[in-house]
Structures are given as C-alpha cells and as structure tokens.
Scaffold this active site. Structure first.
Site, PDB file in Angstrom:
ATOM      1  N   PRO A  45      54.882  28.041  65.323  1.00  0.00           N
ATOM      2  CA  PRO A  45      54.662  27.356  66.593  1.00  0.00           C
ATOM      3  C   PRO A  45      55.124  25.901  66.614  1.00  0.00           C
ATOM      4  CG  PRO A  45      52.585  27.776  65.462  1.00  0.00           C
ATOM      5  CD  PRO A  45      53.639  28.555  64.741  1.00  0.00           C
ATOM      6  N   ASN A  46      55.738  25.580  67.737  1.00  0.00           N
ATOM      7  CA  ASN A  46      56.180  24.224  68.096  1.00  0.00           C
ATOM      8  C   ASN A  46      57.414  23.748  67.341  1.00  0.00           C
ATOM      9  OD1 ASN A  46      54.098  23.723  70.054  1.00  0.00           O
ATOM     10  ND2 ASN A  46      52.677  23.649  68.339  1.00  0.00           N
TER      11      ASN A  46
ATOM     12  N   ARG B 241      60.813  15.470  69.830  1.00  0.00           N
ATOM     13  CA  ARG B 241      59.659  14.564  69.823  1.00  0.00           C
ATOM     14  C   ARG B 241      59.277  14.278  68.379  1.00  0.00           C
ATOM     15  NH1 ARG B 241      55.055  17.042  71.846  1.00  0.00           N
ATOM     16  NH2 ARG B 241      54.057  15.157  71.159  1.00  0.00           N
TER      17      ARG B 241
ATOM     18  N   TYR C 168      59.311  14.355  61.943  1.00  0.00           N
ATOM     19  CA  TYR C 168      60.095  15.589  61.800  1.00  0.00           C
ATOM     20  C   TYR C 168      61.611  15.397  61.911  1.00  0.00           C
ATOM     21  CZ  TYR C 168      55.455  17.639  62.471  1.00  0.00           C
ATOM     22  OH  TYR C 168      54.136  17.966  62.337  1.00  0.00           O
TER      23      TYR C 168
ATOM     24  N   ALA D   2      51.335  25.131  62.308  1.00  0.00           N
ATOM     25  CA  ALA D   2      49.878  24.965  62.231  1.00  0.00           C
ATOM     26  C   ALA D   2      49.161  26.262  61.855  1.00  0.00           C
ATOM     27  CB  ALA D   2      49.353  24.417  63.556  1.00  0.00           C
TER      28      ALA D   2
ATOM     29  N   HIS E 216      47.479  26.671  58.422  1.00  0.00           N
ATOM     30  CA  HIS E 216      46.138  26.167  58.107  1.00  0.00           C
ATOM     31  C   HIS E 216      45.029  27.019  58.716  1.00  0.00           C
ATOM     32  CE1 HIS E 216      48.835  22.952  57.187  1.00  0.00           C
ATOM     33  NE2 HIS E 216      49.087  22.684  58.459  1.00  0.00           N
TER      34      HIS E 216
ATOM     35  N   ASP F  85      47.533  37.766  55.192  1.00  0.00           N
ATOM     36  CA  ASP F  85      47.425  39.201  54.878  1.00  0.00           C
ATOM     37  C   ASP F  85      48.776  39.902  55.004  1.00  0.00           C
ATOM     38  OD1 ASP F  85      44.735  39.029  54.358  1.00  0.00           O
ATOM     39  OD2 ASP F  85      44.077  39.920  56.255  1.00  0.00           O
TER      40      ASP F  85
ATOM     41  N   GLU G 220      56.650  29.247  51.124  1.00  0.00           N
ATOM     42  CA  GLU G 220      56.070  28.403  52.182  1.00  0.00           C
ATOM     43  C   GLU G 220      56.788  27.062  52.176  1.00  0.00           C
ATOM     44  OE1 GLU G 220      51.802  27.755  51.852  1.00  0.00           O
ATOM     45  OE2 GLU G 220      51.948  25.888  53.013  1.00  0.00           O
TER      46      GLU G 220
ATOM     47  N   HIS H 131      57.333  23.178  54.317  1.00  0.00           N
ATOM     48  CA  HIS H 131      56.939  22.216  55.349  1.00  0.00           C
ATOM     49  C   HIS H 131      57.905  21.051  55.343  1.00  0.00           C
ATOM     50  CE1 HIS H 131      53.282  24.336  56.178  1.00  0.00           C
ATOM     51  NE2 HIS H 131      53.093  24.438  54.872  1.00  0.00           N
ATOM     52  N   ILE H 132      58.190  20.562  56.526  1.00  0.00           N
ATOM     53  CA  ILE H 132      59.077  19.413  56.677  1.00  0.00           C
ATOM     54  C   ILE H 132      58.359  18.156  56.185  1.00  0.00           C
ATOM     55  CG2 ILE H 132      60.296  17.994  58.383  1.00  0.00           C
ATOM     56  CD1 ILE H 132      60.383  20.656  60.120  1.00  0.00           C
ATOM     57  N   SER H 133      57.114  18.005  56.616  1.00  0.00           N
ATOM     58  CA  SER H 133      56.328  16.826  56.222  1.00  0.00           C
ATOM     59  C   SER H 133      55.535  17.140  54.955  1.00  0.00           C
ATOM     60  CB  SER H 133      55.375  16.443  57.357  1.00  0.00           C
ATOM     61  OG  SER H 133      54.447  17.498  57.601  1.00  0.00           O
TER      62      SER H 133
ATOM     63  N   ARG I  30      48.795  14.059  54.760  1.00  0.00           N
ATOM     64  CA  ARG I  30      48.378  13.970  56.165  1.00  0.00           C
ATOM     65  C   ARG I  30      46.888  14.340  56.287  1.00  0.00           C
ATOM     66  NH1 ARG I  30      52.766  16.866  59.805  1.00  0.00           N
ATOM     67  NH2 ARG I  30      51.637  15.699  61.414  1.00  0.00           N
TER      68      ARG I  30
ATOM     69  N   ARG J  79      45.259  19.814  57.104  1.00  0.00           N
ATOM     70  CA  ARG J  79      46.595  20.290  56.725  1.00  0.00           C
ATOM     71  C   ARG J  79      46.711  20.554  55.229  1.00  0.00           C
ATOM     72  NH1 ARG J  79      49.634  19.358  61.549  1.00  0.00           N
ATOM     73  NH2 ARG J  79      48.842  17.530  62.617  1.00  0.00           N
TER      74      ARG J  79
HETATM   75  O1  CA2 Z   1      55.526  19.724  58.234  1.00  0.00           O
HETATM   76  C1  CA2 Z   1      55.650  20.856  58.691  1.00  0.00           C
HETATM   77  O2  CA2 Z   1      56.681  21.505  58.578  1.00  0.00           O
HETATM   78  C2  CA2 Z   1      54.495  21.486  59.493  1.00  0.00           C
HETATM   79  O3  CA2 Z   1      54.493  22.891  59.218  1.00  0.00           O
HETATM   80  C3  CA2 Z   1      54.786  21.231  60.956  1.00  0.00           C
HETATM   81  C4  CA2 Z   1      53.667  21.700  61.867  1.00  0.00           C
HETATM   82  C5  CA2 Z   1      52.325  21.154  61.412  1.00  0.00           C
HETATM   83  O4  CA2 Z   1      51.282  21.685  62.217  1.00  0.00           O
HETATM   84  C6  CA2 Z   1      52.061  21.493  59.950  1.00  0.00           C
HETATM   85  O5  CA2 Z   1      50.821  20.931  59.571  1.00  0.00           O
HETATM   86  C7  CA2 Z   1      53.162  20.926  59.078  1.00  0.00           C
HETATM   87  C8  CA2 Z   1      53.894  21.214  63.312  1.00  0.00           C
HETATM   88  C9  CA2 Z   1      55.215  21.572  63.892  1.00  0.00           C
HETATM   89  C10 CA2 Z   1      55.369  20.845  65.187  1.00  0.00           C
HETATM   90  O6  CA2 Z   1      56.670  20.340  65.232  1.00  0.00           O
HETATM   91  C11 CA2 Z   1      56.967  19.460  66.220  1.00  0.00           C
HETATM   92  C12 CA2 Z   1      58.236  18.946  66.194  1.00  0.00           C
HETATM   93  C13 CA2 Z   1      58.623  18.028  67.138  1.00  0.00           C
HETATM   94  C14 CA2 Z   1      57.739  17.650  68.123  1.00  0.00           C
HETATM   95  C15 CA2 Z   1      56.475  18.162  68.154  1.00  0.00           C
HETATM   96  C16 CA2 Z   1      56.079  19.085  67.196  1.00  0.00           C
END
Ligand code: CA2
Length: 137
Positions: free
Chosen positions: A9-10, A17, A22, A74, A77, A84, A95, A97-99, A104, A108
């Site tokens: 998601p997202n 944004r 990101y 998200a 988490h 499963d 797995e 993650h970008i961040s 954080r 998370r």
């Molecule tokens: O760091 C990551 O890759 C995350 O999986 C990104 C998720 C966050 O909920 C995880 O804790 C860590 C959120 C992705 C949302 O990405 C956006 C990108 C641009 C603008 C808004 C949201």
C-alpha cells in the site's frame, strides 16, 4: 530466473510525496533502470493497495518463481495474513524497505514478514530492491 518485486500500500505514491524519506523517483522509473541492468533476469513487478490482492499474487507465483522481493508497506507491521501466505508458499521471499524502519517509530520495528522471510534489507533507499535482487544471483 524469475523474480517478482511486490509492492504494498501507498508505494504507488513514490516520487510524488515525502521525498525526504522515500526519494524523488517513481517506482516505474526505478523499475525500468533495474530491468535494463539485469536484462538476463525475468523481472516482474506488481503493486496493490489491497491486502488480499498481495496474498493472491504470492499464491500465484509462490510455486514457480525463484524469488519474491516484498515491500509490504505498512502491512509489514500488521498483517498476520501476509505472514501466513509467505509461510504457505515455496518461493523464498526477501523483505525490503526503502527507509530504515528501525530508526523510525516503534510500531515500524514490528514485522509479520521477517520471521517467514529469507532475509531483510532496510534503509538503502530504492537500492534496497537491487541488494535483494543481487542476493538471488
Ligand atoms: O520504508 C519502506 O519501504 C516502508 O515499507 C514504506 C511504508 C511504511 O509504512 C513502512 O513502515 C516502511 C510506507 C509507504 C508509503 O510510501 C509513500 C511514498 C510517497 C508518499 C507517501 C507514501
């Protein structure tokens, strides 16, 4: 070799944004450069904001692909169901993650993916995906 990058998601909002967390690139732009660099790999990409669709995709590729690189966003988490699904398939899942999720908020730091994953890569920006890909070579 068949590898799927699966984004949750997202992550379709990447590059639009929150560039300080990101980055500026859209995932489609990044994916094109990755495909060119690793043109000997059958690299597939799928993104969904819907938990069940991510699970369906894991089931679809999970007995024929060589690897899945999963950024469950998200859902990482919260989703017992995605955890499963990974347990239920044969294809190894990494797995990513970008961040750096561990630098954080505390919520998370929890992952329902990690106990069932081959490994975890976090905090290297979009390069996290390439590092995961290299681990399958
Ligand atoms: O760091 C990551 O890759 C995350 O999986 C990104 C998720 C966050 O909920 C995880 O804790 C860590 C959120 C992705 C949302 O990405 C956006 C990108 C641009 C603008 C808004 C949201």
């Amino acid at each position: 070799m068949k590898i799927l990058i699966l984004n949750g998601p997202n992550l379709n909002l990447l590059g639009r944004r929150e560039p300080s967390i990101y980055g500026n690139l859209t995932f489609d732009e990044y994916f094109e450069t990755l495909k060119k660099k690793y043109n000997n790999i059958a690299l597939h990409y799928y993104q969904s904001n819907v938990e069940g669709e991510l699970i369906n995709k894991l089931h679809e590729v999970g007995f024929s692909f060589d690897g899945v690189i999963l950024n469950a966003g998200a859902y990482t988490h919260t989703s017992v169901a995605i955890g499963d699904a990974i347990k239920g398939i044969e294809t190894p899942v990494i797995e990513v993650h970008i961040s750096n999720v561990h630098a954080r908020e505390e919520f998370r730091h929890v992952s329902y993916i990690a106990p069932n994953a081959k490994g975890v890569i976090a905090g290297f920006g979009l390069q996290s995906y390439e590092l995961a890909l290299m681990s399958f070579l």
